[in-house]
Design a protein around this motif. Sequence first.
Motif, mmCIF file in Angstrom:
data_model
loop_
_atom_site.group_PDB
_atom_site.id
_atom_site.type_symbol
_atom_site.label_atom_id
_atom_site.label_comp_id
_atom_site.label_asym_id
_atom_site.label_seq_id
_atom_site.Cartn_x
_atom_site.Cartn_y
_atom_site.Cartn_z
ATOM 1 N N GLY A 8 0.800 -1.213 0.000
ATOM 2 C CA GLY A 8 0.000 0.000 0.000
ATOM 3 C C GLY A 8 0.838 1.270 0.000
ATOM 4 O O GLY A 8 0.484 2.263 -0.642
ATOM 5 N N SER A 35 -1.554 -5.132 -2.130
ATOM 6 C CA SER A 35 -2.365 -4.837 -0.944
ATOM 7 C C SER A 35 -3.176 -3.575 -1.200
ATOM 8 O O SER A 35 -3.075 -2.965 -2.258
ATOM 9 C CB SER A 35 -1.535 -4.746 0.333
ATOM 10 N N GLU A 197 -0.903 -6.380 7.473
ATOM 11 C CA GLU A 197 0.300 -6.484 6.643
ATOM 12 C C GLU A 197 0.476 -7.880 6.054
ATOM 13 O O GLU A 197 1.571 -8.284 5.688
ATOM 14 C CB GLU A 197 1.563 -6.074 7.424
HETATM 15 MG MG MG Z 1 0.341 -2.675 3.814
#
Ligand code: MG
Length: 415
Positions: A8, A35, A197
């Motif tokens: 991200g 992500s 994560e």
């Molecule tokens: Mg991330």
Amino acid sequence: MQIYKFGGASLKKAEALKTIIDIISDKKDLVIVVSAIDKTTNKLEKLVDAYLNNEPLKLEIFEKIKSFHINFAKSAFGVKYNEFEIGITNIFNQLKEILDLPSNTSYDEVYDSIACYGELLSSYILSTYLNINGVENSLVDIRNIIVTDSNFRDAKILWEESKALIKNKFLDNNKIYITQGFIGRDKFGKNTSLGREGSDYTASGLAYLLDAECVVIWKDVPGIMNADPSICNFAEKLDYLSFREAIELAFYGAKVIHPKTIKPLENKNIPLYVNSFVDYKKKGTEVKKIDYKLDLIPIYIFKANQILLSVSPKDFSFVVEENISKLFALFTQYKIKVNITQNSAISFSAAIDGNNRNFDKLIEDLSKEYFVKYNTDLQLVTIRYYTDDSIVKMTSGKRILLEQRSRTTARFVLQ
Ligand code: MG
Ligand code: ASP
């Protein structure tokens, strides 16, 4: 086949998508795991809370996430936006349907049913962007492949079940495939997630299932560093790490890779490269099987927002097997992450993550049988390959509340 993972932080702006095209240039036989864009998962977490508490804020948060993605897609797709708008609107309509109905399940299950939208959106946007720009690819819904247990918010991949589903997927080695990190589905068809994560774990899981040649994680840092470069100006990149060392670092809280990432790679001896998304031509860190002893500089791992909890049994019983297993049963029940422990005859201390929503319940339960004390807002510092200097550097001027040293690792809970 290679597996690339884009996180991200690399996808904050639509321009970043151009860099992805440069990085993958003329690659084939590639699976790209993405992500959620930027901090979308954090925003979705807020949406989960607002939804469960029935706050009017719910719609406001939803609209914010929606307009963020629409603007992102507008600048990514340019004149083609109108043609693909429907794809994005459809995803938001599905999310809206969940929000419009009352919830009848646990927080964790609701969380996963909503959190998965970050990755569903980012993968759709990336795949569309690449197609518009002549990089042909297929978008694959990872939930049809990655089967997990039903431990919502921290699910584990079920290897045999996933292997059966992956068999006829990703077969064309002239192709680029795009898929989602972080999410999966349990055996009952419910959405699950692999933990915050967790996209790294998806990438390594796919590598394991597909016998990939390597995994490359593209990050907003030059590679795996010996300290967090946003806190320490002395941070240096590590060129090589063994699987073992990487597992240790991830376990102690090095944020650069998700702790569950390494094991599947180690099992099949698949190397992992952690490279810079910005300087993508530069060599990052290579994690692989290394049999000899690496001569490593001190590596610093920081965990902020820690609570140091100390308990002692009211009945003065020793803190041995029975008490310890009781305490850990409670930690497991409340999903408390324990980062370091220490005990004496009648007391037990543990540093735990400070952001747990079950903390008050834990304290209430513990207080039935134990005297309980705790300090909040502490830092846990781990130094691998510590030297005297490195310890001074980390601890001077700070109050040490707990300290532990082994041959290679020194750990401190600091105020
Ligand atoms: Mg991330
Ligand atoms: N989007 C998820 C998160 O922010 C997963 C990931 O980034 O790997 O935690």
